[in-house]
Design an enzyme around this catalytic site. Structure first.
Site, PDB file in Angstrom:
ATOM      1  CB  SER A 150      -1.141  -0.022   1.335  1.00  0.00           C
ATOM      2  OG  SER A 150      -1.589   1.202   1.404  1.00  0.00           O
ATOM      3  CE1 TYR A 182      -4.386  -1.934   4.611  1.00  0.00           C
ATOM      4  CE2 TYR A 182      -3.577   0.260   4.041  1.00  0.00           C
ATOM      5  CZ  TYR A 182      -4.144  -0.905   3.666  1.00  0.00           C
ATOM      6  OH  TYR A 182      -4.434  -1.383   2.405  1.00  0.00           O
TER       7      TYR A 182
END
Length: 316
Positions: free
Chosen positions: A187, A201
């Site tokens: 990501s 995250y």
């Protein structure tokens, strides 16, 4: 030669070298983004295992791989969505491919249980490609003390623990035949200087990046290509953005780009628009990028707070 002439000659030479370097980098970028032929993924094996394959990027990759004639093992926790995806694949590709479903919530099992279940399900299958796509994140930004215990646990177990154990479960088979490909979906949140309010995250995706870098060196000599793909925003339910050219590709657009890179560089951003965005981000000061990220995540947090304040409508 006069001193000023020598200086001009040196400056001209350095300028020419810099121009040649920039031109070479640009031509290489055009080559890898648009012209380099993708690898024949069936050479790794006749089956591919994709986690988080009922929606978003995982679903798009399933259809792309099916179009190349690969049989699929699809893993997801949502039974109805997984069934719908596999049925669509069978209808579209008929008897050309086989599809096998594994319904599993990766946050509910230990690493050993996940590995044992995967090994049992793929017994006898020539699985040559693994895509660790499954990931969880809280939908709206939260300060760390606001994140509940379940959300902390899920980000660790799904994004880190499950990916590690599934990779570990498939490596022996790849080592035995001396070939295989592993793709970990990272990501952009871990690649920027900081990504506040989504700390769990971003941190878990940073782990996945380091895992990919390290085992890529460990297993390259054994014919196993390991890669971490780092997309920026893709128009999925997780990001809550609409698909637009250049900035936010659809999962299908990203999936096509992703397929072209499998087996090549161990770290990459496959979609050309994301690559340009990364170039821009890297030219900016870290403090500025962090400030923009903080502004954006604070905005998401406010949206979440407003939604929680809205009254719910009961259906009688």
């Amino acid at each position: 030669m006069e001193l000023h002439e020598l200086f001009i000659a040196a400056a001209s030479t350095l300028g020419f070298i810099s121009l040649c370097k920039s031109s070479f980098n640009f031509l290489r970028w055009v080559w890898v983004m648009f012209l380099r032929p993708p690898k024949n993924l069936k050479e790794y094996g006749s089956w591919a295992l994709i986690t988080g394959s009922a929606d978003g990027i995982g679903r798009a990759l399933a259809f792309e791989m099916a179009s190349k004639g690969l049989n699929l093992v699809l893993l997801d926790r949502n039974t109805s969505k997984l069934e719908a995806t596999s049925n669509e694949l069978r209808e579209k590709y008929g008897g050309q491919i086989d599809v096998k479903n594994i319904v599993m919530d990766l946050s509910k099992f230990s690493g050993e249980e996940i590995a044992d279940a995967i090994q049992e399900e793929i017994k006898g299958l020539d699985v040559g490609i693994l895509v660790n796509n499954a990931g969880v994140a809280y939908r709206f930004g939260k300060f760390l003390h606001e994140v509940d215990d379940l959300e902390v646990m899920e980000s660790i177990k799904v994004n880190m623990e499950a990916a590690t154990w599934i990779t570990r479960a498939l490596l022996p088979g790849m080592l035995k035949k001396k070939k295989g490909a592993i793709v970990n979906l990272g990501s952009a949140s871990h690649a920027v200087p900081s990504f506040p309010l989504f700390t769990n995250y971003a941190s878990s995706k940073s782990y996945l990046s380091m895992l990919s870098r390290s085992i890529s060196l460990e297993y390259k000599q054994h014919g196993i290509d390991i890669q971490c793909q780092i997309p920026m925003f893709v128009a999925t339910k997780l990001t809550m953005v609409k698909a637009t050219p250049f900035f936010f590709p659809s999962p299908e657009t990203y999936g096509k780009a992703s397929m072209r890179w499998i087996g090549y560089e161990h770290h990459c951003s496959p979609y050309w628009g994301h690559s340009v965005q990364w170039l821009i981000v890297r030219t900016l000061p870290d403090a500025f990028v962090s400030a923009v990220c903080f502004w954006y995540t604070l905005r998401l947090r406010k949206i979440g707070q407003l939604k929680r304040m809205q009254p719910t409508t009961r259906i009688r």
